[in-house]
Write a protein that holds these residues in place. Structure first.
Motif, short mmCIF file in Angstrom:
data_model
loop_
_atom_site.label_atom_id
_atom_site.label_comp_id
_atom_site.label_asym_id
_atom_site.label_seq_id
_atom_site.Cartn_x
_atom_site.Cartn_y
_atom_site.Cartn_z
N GLY A 19 -15.99 5.15 -10.30
CA GLY A 19 -15.70 3.84 -10.84
C GLY A 19 -16.65 2.80 -10.28
O GLY A 19 -17.84 3.06 -10.08
N SER A 20 -16.12 1.62 -9.98
CA SER A 20 -16.94 0.51 -9.53
C SER A 20 -17.24 0.61 -8.03
O SER A 20 -16.66 1.42 -7.31
CB SER A 20 -16.23 -0.81 -9.83
OG SER A 20 -17.04 -1.91 -9.53
N GLU A 21 -18.15 -0.23 -7.56
CA GLU A 21 -18.47 -0.34 -6.13
C GLU A 21 -17.96 -1.68 -5.60
O GLU A 21 -17.73 -2.62 -6.35
CB GLU A 21 -19.99 -0.26 -5.92
CG GLU A 21 -20.63 1.03 -6.39
CD GLU A 21 -22.13 1.01 -6.22
OE1 GLU A 21 -22.63 0.19 -5.42
OE2 GLU A 21 -22.82 1.79 -6.92
N TYR A 61 -8.61 14.42 -19.47
CA TYR A 61 -8.56 14.21 -20.93
C TYR A 61 -9.16 12.86 -21.34
O TYR A 61 -8.99 12.39 -22.46
CB TYR A 61 -7.15 14.39 -21.48
CG TYR A 61 -6.07 13.55 -20.83
CD1 TYR A 61 -5.83 12.24 -21.21
CD2 TYR A 61 -5.25 14.10 -19.85
CE1 TYR A 61 -4.83 11.50 -20.64
CE2 TYR A 61 -4.24 13.37 -19.26
CZ TYR A 61 -4.03 12.06 -19.66
OH TYR A 61 -3.03 11.31 -19.08
N GLY A 62 -9.88 12.23 -20.43
CA GLY A 62 -10.65 11.04 -20.77
C GLY A 62 -9.81 9.82 -21.07
O GLY A 62 -8.65 9.70 -20.66
N ILE A 63 -10.41 8.91 -21.82
CA ILE A 63 -9.77 7.64 -22.18
C ILE A 63 -9.83 7.43 -23.68
O ILE A 63 -10.86 7.64 -24.32
CB ILE A 63 -10.48 6.46 -21.48
CG1 ILE A 63 -10.38 6.59 -19.96
CG2 ILE A 63 -9.92 5.11 -21.95
CD1 ILE A 63 -8.99 6.46 -19.40
N THR A 64 -8.70 7.03 -24.26
CA THR A 64 -8.59 6.75 -25.69
C THR A 64 -8.01 5.36 -25.87
O THR A 64 -6.93 5.07 -25.35
CB THR A 64 -7.68 7.78 -26.39
OG1 THR A 64 -8.16 9.09 -26.10
CG2 THR A 64 -7.67 7.56 -27.88
N LEU A 96 -12.90 8.26 -17.67
CA LEU A 96 -12.17 7.41 -16.73
C LEU A 96 -13.14 6.61 -15.87
O LEU A 96 -12.92 5.42 -15.60
CB LEU A 96 -11.27 8.29 -15.85
CG LEU A 96 -10.54 7.60 -14.71
CD1 LEU A 96 -9.61 6.51 -15.21
CD2 LEU A 96 -9.78 8.63 -13.87
N ASP A 97 -14.22 7.24 -15.44
CA ASP A 97 -15.21 6.58 -14.60
C ASP A 97 -15.81 5.36 -15.30
O ASP A 97 -15.95 4.29 -14.71
CB ASP A 97 -16.32 7.58 -14.24
CG ASP A 97 -17.38 6.97 -13.34
OD1 ASP A 97 -17.06 6.66 -12.17
OD2 ASP A 97 -18.52 6.79 -13.81
N SER A 98 -16.15 5.50 -16.59
CA SER A 98 -16.76 4.39 -17.32
C SER A 98 -15.76 3.26 -17.54
O SER A 98 -16.12 2.08 -17.52
CB SER A 98 -17.33 4.86 -18.66
OG SER A 98 -16.32 5.43 -19.48
N LEU A 99 -14.48 3.59 -17.76
CA LEU A 99 -13.45 2.56 -17.90
C LEU A 99 -13.35 1.74 -16.61
O LEU A 99 -13.30 0.50 -16.65
CB LEU A 99 -12.10 3.20 -18.20
CG LEU A 99 -10.89 2.24 -18.14
CD1 LEU A 99 -10.87 1.31 -19.34
CD2 LEU A 99 -9.58 3.00 -18.03
N MET A 100 -13.35 2.41 -15.49
CA MET A 100 -13.19 1.71 -14.21
C MET A 100 -14.42 0.89 -13.87
O MET A 100 -14.31 -0.20 -13.29
CB MET A 100 -12.86 2.72 -13.12
CG MET A 100 -11.50 3.37 -13.33
SD MET A 100 -11.08 4.66 -12.16
CE MET A 100 -11.00 3.74 -10.64
N LYS A 101 -15.58 1.36 -14.24
CA LYS A 101 -16.80 0.56 -14.06
C LYS A 101 -16.75 -0.70 -14.92
O LYS A 101 -17.15 -1.79 -14.50
CB LYS A 101 -18.04 1.38 -14.42
CG LYS A 101 -18.49 2.36 -13.33
CD LYS A 101 -19.79 3.03 -13.74
CE LYS A 101 -20.42 3.81 -12.58
NZ LYS A 101 -19.64 4.99 -12.20
N ILE A 106 -12.28 0.12 -8.30
CA ILE A 106 -12.81 1.13 -7.39
C ILE A 106 -11.88 2.35 -7.38
O ILE A 106 -10.66 2.21 -7.36
CB ILE A 106 -12.93 0.57 -5.96
CG1 ILE A 106 -13.79 -0.70 -5.95
CG2 ILE A 106 -13.51 1.60 -5.01
CD1 ILE A 106 -13.77 -1.44 -4.64
N GLY A 107 -12.49 3.52 -7.39
CA GLY A 107 -11.72 4.75 -7.28
C GLY A 107 -12.18 5.58 -6.09
O GLY A 107 -13.35 5.51 -5.69
N ILE A 108 -11.26 6.36 -5.53
CA ILE A 108 -11.61 7.27 -4.44
C ILE A 108 -10.97 8.62 -4.74
O ILE A 108 -9.79 8.71 -5.07
CB ILE A 108 -11.16 6.72 -3.06
CG1 ILE A 108 -11.56 7.70 -1.95
CG2 ILE A 108 -9.68 6.43 -3.04
CD1 ILE A 108 -11.32 7.15 -0.55
#
Length: 387
Positions: A19-21, A61-64, A96-101, A106-108
């Motif tokens: 995700g984000s930094e 299963y990603g983001i929809t 999920l990573d692109s949604l959080m960016k 931030i994700g861990i």
């Protein structure tokens, strides 16, 4: 990139960032759902919280976009055991990573979430700081000690303008304390003409809409941080049928003279058993709350308990003994059953119709005038919101 999560008790978790930094602080909580991470992330009731998912695999299963519960997420961080970078789902539009960016979350990952959950269960929810920086633990502790728990979550997530979701049936006002889209969807399915209003809408402003009923939505935080809503509910009680959900349930209880308190670690997940005391039936429910109605405080009020939690016996449902009003602590629109609790919306509709039949007969001309005024006001508010 490395990420770290520091709890206020000094426990430090080190894992892999996604995700984000940057840095983020919040109340660290856990959710026990096996699926539904997208609904969790987009639920406004998590505003200001760092959410730990107890199920180990997240992102698979990603983001929809169709599955969002709100237009954007408000969580302050996400903690998972395993983050899947490449989803396998024909409906997935992005990861999920692109949604959080996109939303600066931030994700861990690669964290022992079982250990973290046990800490929260034993010691209760606590403040935490999530960071991808190289700051020392001492610096992070200073930031965490200076952190204060948010008190304005409802103001952050509630709609700023009134808007209209047209329907052919009864008119209901949905007071938005951080309402999930599922509530409006379930109301629209039943033909309700829905007018959504901000959390700080006054009783007189609601009266001018001429509703047939009022829905008090879910939302984040401590119900005592929204005193204006308590006064509004108290003023309208008995004038219109009322249905409270989650935070709305707690506000309804406070307006009737009961009390609420913070729970040790709350209820968050799609697998909480709730018993209906009228029928003896147990429902599996979706929940997300950190406060509960104090059962002993119901003595001397006009409220009676209709549902209890089968795990810890906390109050899960209330109804008023004199007025057409009831509430539940869980989310009937989420319905992990999947449609077990939808009957509550049907009961609310029946309550509205029975209440209208009990009112003195109004001359037809007066009825038509009131209906025309209501339509004109709704159209005007919709145009204003569109501008």
């Amino acid at each position: 990139m490395q990420a770290r999560l520091l709890l206020e008790d000094g426990t430090l978790f080190t894992g892999k960032a996604f995700g984000s930094e940057g840095e983020s602080t919040g109340e660290v909580v856990f959710n026990t759902g096996i699926t539904g991470y997208q609904e969790v992330i987009s639920d406004p009731s998590y505003c200001g919280q760092i959410v730990t998912m107890t199920y180990p695999l997240i992102g698979n299963y990603g983001i929809t976009r169709d599955d969002f519960e709100f237009i954007r997420p408000f969580i302050h961080g996400l903690v998972v055991r395993q983050h899947e970078e490449i989803p396998s789902n024909w409906r997935a539009q992005y990861t999920l990573d692109s949604l959080m960016k996109e939303y600066g979350i931030i994700g861990i990952s690669e964290v022992d979430t079982r250990m973290l959950t046990r800490i929260i269960r034993q010691h209760g929810t606590m403040k935490g700081i999530l960071t991808t920086s190289n700051k020392s633990v001492e610096e992070l502790k200073e930031q965490l000690n200076a952190m204060t728990i948010m008190r304005d979550q409802v103001d952050r997530v509630s709609t700023k303008r009134r808007y209209h979701l047209p329907g052919n049936g009864e008119t209901v006002v949905l007071v938005d304390f951080g309402s999930k889209d599922g509530i409006a969807r379930d109301l629209s399915k039943r033909g309700f003409d829905v007018v959504v209003v901000p959390y700080d809408t006054t009783a007189d402003q609601i009266r001018r809409i001429h509703p047939d009923g009022i829905i008090l939505s879910n939302g984040p935080g401590d119900p005592k941080d929204v005193p204006q809503a308590i006064e509004m509910i108290r003023s309208l009680l008995g004038e219109y049928p009322i249905f409270g959900i989650c935070l709305g349930h707690q506000l309804f209880a406070l307006a009737c003279g009961a009390d609420t308190e913070k729970m040790k670690f709350g209820h968050r997940g799609g697998n909480h058993p709730v018993k209906d005391l009228m029928t003896g039936r147990c429902y599996i429910t979706s929940q997300n709350h950190g406060y509960t109605v104090v059962q002993d405080s119901l003595k001397g009020t006009d409220l009676e308990v209709t549902h209890v939690n089968n795990n810890d016996k906390t109050v899960e449902g209330l109804k008023h003994k004199k007025h057409p009003a009831f509430s539940v602590q869980y989310h009937p629109e989420a319905a992990p059953g999947p449609f077990d609790s939808g009957y509550l919306f049907d009961e609310f509709q029946t309550m509205i119709r029975e209440f209208k039949q009990s009112l003195p007969n109004i001359p037809q001309q007066a009825k038509m005038l009131a209906a025309a005024q209501k339509t004109a006001e709704a159209k005007g508010e919709l145009k204003h919101a569109q501008k």
